[in-house]
Design a protein around this motif. Structure first.
Motif, PDB file in Angstrom:
ATOM      1  N   GLU A  73      -5.372   4.055  -1.885  1.00  7.36           N
ATOM      2  CA  GLU A  73      -4.247   3.532  -1.097  1.00  7.36           C
ATOM      3  C   GLU A  73      -3.466   4.623  -0.374  1.00  7.36           C
ATOM      4  N   THR A  74      -3.410   5.809  -0.936  1.00  7.17           N
ATOM      5  CA  THR A  74      -2.685   6.908  -0.294  1.00  7.17           C
ATOM      6  C   THR A  74      -3.550   7.646   0.705  1.00  7.17           C
ATOM      7  N   THR A  94       0.323  18.791  -7.762  1.00  8.00           N
ATOM      8  CA  THR A  94      -0.160  20.118  -7.401  1.00  8.00           C
ATOM      9  C   THR A  94      -1.525  19.979  -6.724  1.00  8.00           C
ATOM     10  N   ALA A  95      -1.988  21.049  -6.130  1.00  6.28           N
ATOM     11  CA  ALA A  95      -3.299  21.015  -5.480  1.00  6.28           C
ATOM     12  C   ALA A  95      -4.395  20.692  -6.481  1.00  6.28           C
ATOM     13  N   ARG A  96      -4.311  21.252  -7.670  1.00  9.27           N
ATOM     14  CA  ARG A  96      -5.318  20.985  -8.696  1.00  9.27           C
ATOM     15  C   ARG A  96      -5.262  19.524  -9.146  1.00  9.27           C
ATOM     16  N   GLU A  97      -4.066  18.985  -9.275  1.00  8.51           N
ATOM     17  CA  GLU A  97      -3.936  17.585  -9.681  1.00  8.51           C
ATOM     18  C   GLU A  97      -4.526  16.655  -8.626  1.00  8.51           C
ATOM     19  N   ARG A  98      -4.395  17.022  -7.370  1.00 10.01           N
ATOM     20  CA  ARG A  98      -5.019  16.226  -6.311  1.00 10.01           C
ATOM     21  C   ARG A  98      -6.541  16.273  -6.433  1.00 10.01           C
ATOM     22  N   GLN A  99      -7.059  17.455  -6.759  1.00 11.50           N
ATOM     23  CA  GLN A  99      -8.504  17.581  -6.952  1.00 11.50           C
ATOM     24  C   GLN A  99      -8.977  16.680  -8.090  1.00 11.50           C
ATOM     25  N   ALA A 146       0.833  -1.192   0.000  1.00  9.11           N
ATOM     26  CA  ALA A 146       0.000   0.000   0.000  1.00  9.11           C
ATOM     27  C   ALA A 146       0.873   1.249   0.000  1.00  9.11           C
ATOM     28  N   LEU A 147       0.450   2.278  -0.697  1.00 10.96           N
ATOM     29  CA  LEU A 147       1.266   3.466  -0.867  1.00 10.96           C
ATOM     30  C   LEU A 147       1.118   4.425   0.302  1.00 10.96           C
ATOM     31  N   ASP A 148       2.207   5.085   0.645  1.00  9.01           N
ATOM     32  CA  ASP A 148       2.187   6.127   1.654  1.00  9.01           C
ATOM     33  C   ASP A 148       1.668   7.413   1.025  1.00  9.01           C
ATOM     34  N   ALA A 149       1.061   8.259   1.850  1.00  7.28           N
ATOM     35  CA  ALA A 149       0.503   9.510   1.342  1.00  7.28           C
ATOM     36  C   ALA A 149       1.564  10.386   0.691  1.00  7.28           C
TER      37      ALA A 149
END
Length: 227
Positions: A218-219, A163-168, A153-156
């Motif tokens: 997973e993150t 970027t913030a937008r990419e997370r959105q 499992a991946l860590d955060a």
């Protein structure tokens, strides 16, 4: 000129393969290039005949669909080959593992003929079969039950490159939204969304949207729904 989608059918039930062959070959924009009754033979058929999309049963004798999908996802010789897992949403607990291995999504064996053909076209175009609520629920259950004991499992921190937008955008992809739906929610153009998704694929070393969904869970970017 119509681009013909090459399809390989992998299932240990000959009758089911025959039915799928008739359906696929009835479409002008696709053709069946080969069949196999197990994963090992499937790999040989893909090498010999070529494939754009593989309809893969997950439960077969010998090399099963999960192992075969993992081989396809790991072998550079199979770059561009998309795998759709044939399954029943209620019983197959390994489909998320198949996504990790490189599958582009899942399709119920009882799907309507038009839905199956549409799924092949969708996956061939680079999309993922992750819209059905049952599929997202399966991913959520898998992550909720397996994250603590799964060393892979991946860590955060894996998302630190975003970027913030990419997370959105990643969160919206994980919700099963299309590019147009994401564009509407974020008040941007579909082309902008597509650009963000391409960057996500590169930054997270993901094969397609299906793997982006698993990464989001997973993150911890997206949490499984309670209950």
């Amino acid at each position: 000129m119509v681009l013909v989608i090459r399809v390989v059918l992998v299932d240990d039930q000959a009758l089911l393969r025959s039915a799928f062959r008739v359906l696929v070959d009835s479409a002008q924009d696709m053709t069946v290039t080969g069949e196999a009754s197990d994963g090992a033979r499937a790999l040989a058929v893909i090498r010999e005949a070529g494939a754009d999309v593989v309809l893969m049963d997950i439960r077969m004798p010998g090399m099963d669909g999960l192992a075969a999908t993992r081989e396809i996802g790991a072998d550079p010789a199979f770059e561009g080959v998309k795998v759709v897992i044939l399954t029943t949403f209620e019983s197959d607990d390994y489909v998320v593992e198949a996504v990790r291995a490189g599958a582009s999504g899942f399709l119920g064996k009882g799907a309507e003929p038009d839905d199956l053909l549409a799924a092949i076209r969708l996956v061939a175009a680079g999309e993922a079969l992750l819209s059905p609520a049952a599929t997202r629920g399966l991913i959520e259950r898998f992550v909720a039950e397996g994250r603590d004991r799964d060393a892979s499992a991946l860590d955060a921190s894996a998302l630190d490159v975003l970027t913030a937008r990419e997370r959105q955008v990643l969160a919206e992809v994980a919700a099963g939204l299309s590019n147009d739906e994401i564009a509407g929610r974020l008040s941007v153009s579909p082309l902008t969304v597509k650009t963000h998704i391409n960057r996500l694929l590169t930054k997270l070393a993901a094969r397609d949207r299906a793997q982006l969904v698993v990464t989001a869970y997973e993150t911890g970017l997206v949490r499984p729904r309670a209950g």
